[in-house]
Design an enzyme around this catalytic site. Structure first.
Site, mmCIF file in Angstrom:
data_model
loop_
_atom_site.group_PDB
_atom_site.id
_atom_site.type_symbol
_atom_site.label_atom_id
_atom_site.label_comp_id
_atom_site.label_asym_id
_atom_site.label_seq_id
_atom_site.Cartn_x
_atom_site.Cartn_y
_atom_site.Cartn_z
ATOM 1 N N SER A 101 37.447 44.464 38.441
ATOM 2 C CA SER A 101 37.516 43.929 39.797
ATOM 3 C C SER A 101 37.613 45.038 40.845
ATOM 4 C CB SER A 101 38.696 42.954 39.895
ATOM 5 O OG SER A 101 38.716 42.281 41.124
ATOM 6 N N ASP A 240 34.436 42.771 46.679
ATOM 7 C CA ASP A 240 35.106 43.711 45.784
ATOM 8 C C ASP A 240 34.137 44.067 44.655
ATOM 9 O OD1 ASP A 240 35.175 41.285 44.454
ATOM 10 O OD2 ASP A 240 37.172 41.575 43.630
ATOM 11 N N ASP A 242 33.636 43.251 41.615
ATOM 12 C CA ASP A 242 32.960 42.259 40.771
ATOM 13 C C ASP A 242 32.485 41.041 41.552
ATOM 14 O OD1 ASP A 242 35.481 41.072 41.179
ATOM 15 O OD2 ASP A 242 35.485 40.147 39.194
ATOM 16 N N ASP A 244 33.952 38.569 43.327
ATOM 17 C CA ASP A 244 34.570 37.240 43.394
ATOM 18 C C ASP A 244 35.482 37.072 44.602
ATOM 19 O OD1 ASP A 244 36.685 38.803 42.556
ATOM 20 O OD2 ASP A 244 37.146 37.616 40.783
#
Length: 441
Positions: A101, A240, A242, A244
């Protein structure tokens, strides 16, 4: 339930240190494969963000899954919500995400989505943990799982994102800065917004395996703010690593957090009679959000911090919209997990619906000042049970008289008590937070 390996968001750590080692991750793939092989299709999707270690961990997972007789479909670099979506559309048994993340490149992690694009049920995670304690074996050669690459994964997800935006709307005339954190959205988000008509200015879009989240992305919004001001853009969007979660910036460079974005989305959905119930926030959601929603007769419920818990409450109440002030927003109308690109499109839709700038919409919610003090304590003690701490908390709540909140909670990773006080008066909440923190210390 106690878990040995899985945390609230999968398994995460520093690459090369247990458990994020090739040996462990190969066995994790095998253990997951052994459990999932009893459930049906024997197909698993694997996606990753742009960290250099993703290559190594992808290969280790692929080997472990093959040894258990599971077919692996490799998606390459893809946002986490894309993997959730594609797991559903491919009718796969599970989706595996290789990502840490918003963490630096030297961290990485493994998390799983179920066949319906949500986090794995507790009993499946526990079954995988139990299998990890068994000696690893291998199916007969004719039963080994094969691996294939999904060459059109990015295109599929781009079309999905566009489908969440009304077909009669376009973004012609909007200048948007996109900060992709040198992460998994770098080849997805610009295409989505450009194909919908926006003029896109890219930053954080040149991953090299080592620069993910490095001075860019939703957790470091200064780069986005500077780019919006430099290019005189209408707004800016940062994701961010990743993809999400997100942060947004209006044309003046003012940063909007998840609470403000959630309020804008809720207001727009209510005007369209599409809200479908109330809104779920977390213990850290600003009280101003709760009060503003109440003025609109919109119910609001707080979940524990973490998207897993927001989703649990949404399912419990049968609602559609929830999120965290960190910018992790779930819209069950569109995807089964938090999706930064989809959430950004819904905010832009609200701007078009209201014929208003992001700055104008953000003025409808003024957040309360929120002061957070982290106080270290001696492991094995429990300051939250101390009589003086409790007395000061009660006194602070009485002084705030329903116009603010006090929240004390233990960190899940360090011996820290997080003392949070919020209210309309910054000087007051600062004083009360310090008064309580002194007692905790």
């Amino acid at each position: 339930m106690n878990r040995k390996y899985f945390g609230t968001d999968g398994i995460r750590g520093r690459v090369g240190q247990y458990p994020i080692t090739p040996e462990f991750v190969m066995k994790l793939g095998w253990a997951a494969g052994k459990v999932l092989s009893k459930m049906g299709t024997k197909k698993v999707l694997i996606g990753k963000d742009t960290r250099i270690s993703g290559y190594m961990l992808e290969s280790a997972l692929e080997a472990g899954l093959s040894a258990a007789g599971i077919q692996a479909a490799l998606l390459g670099p893809m946002p986490t919500p894309a993997i959730a979506y594609l797991t559903r559309t491919f009718r796969a048994e599970a989706g595996i995400v290789i990502s840490a993340s918003h963490n630096p490149y030297y961290d990485n992690g493994i998390k799983f989505f179920s066949a319906d694009g949500t986090k794995l049920p507790d009993d499946v995670e526990l079954a995988i943990e139990a299998m990890l304690d068994q000696p690893m074996d291998c199916v007969e050669s004719e039963l080994l799982g094969k691996a294939s690459r999904v060459t059109d994964a990015a295109g599929r997800y781009i079309e999905f994102c566009k489908s969440t935006f009304p077909s009669e709307m376009h973004l012609d005339g909007l200048k948007i800065v996109l900060d992709c954190a040198h992460g998994a959205t770098y080849h997805i988000a610009p295409a989505v917004f450009e194909e919908l008509g926006a003029k896109v200015i890219r930053t954080g879009g040149e991953p090299n395996g080592l620069n993910i989240n490095d001075g860019v992305g939703s957790t470091v919004p200064e780069a986005l703010i500077a780019a919006v001001q430099e290019h005189q853009a209408d707004l800016g969007i940062a994701f961010d690593g990743d993809g999400d979660r997100l942060a947004m910036v209006d044309h003046s460079g003012a940063l909007l957090d998840g609470d403000q974005l959630l309020y804008i989305m809720a207001q727009d959905a209510r005007r369209r009679n599409a809200l479908g119930g109330g809104v779920v926030g977390t213990l850290m959601s600003n009280m101003a959000l709760e009060l503003a929603l109440a003025e609109q007769d919109i119910q609001f419920v707080r979940a524990n911090v973490g998207d897993r818990y927001v989703l649990e409450q949404l399912k419990h109440y049968g609602w559609k919209l929830g999120g965290e002030n960190s910018g992790h927003i779930i819209s069950l109308d569109h995807n089964s997990t938090g999706d930064g690109i989809v959430a950004a499109l819904q905010v832009v839709r609200a701007m078009i619906d209201a014929d208003a700038s992001l700055h104008t919409l953000s003025q409808e919610l003024t957040l309360f000042p929120q002061v957070l003090n982290n106080v270290r304590f001696v492991a094995g003690t429990n300051p939250l049970a101390d009589a003086e701490v409790q007395r000061r908390v009660a006194a602070a709540e009485a002084e705030l008289a329903g116009k603010g909140r006090v929240l004390l909670r233990k960190s899940g990773t360090e011996p820290l008590i997080r003392v949070m006080v919020e209210g309309a008066d910054l000087a007051q909440v600062t004083r009360l937070a310090q008064h309580i923190a002194d007692a905790v210390a």
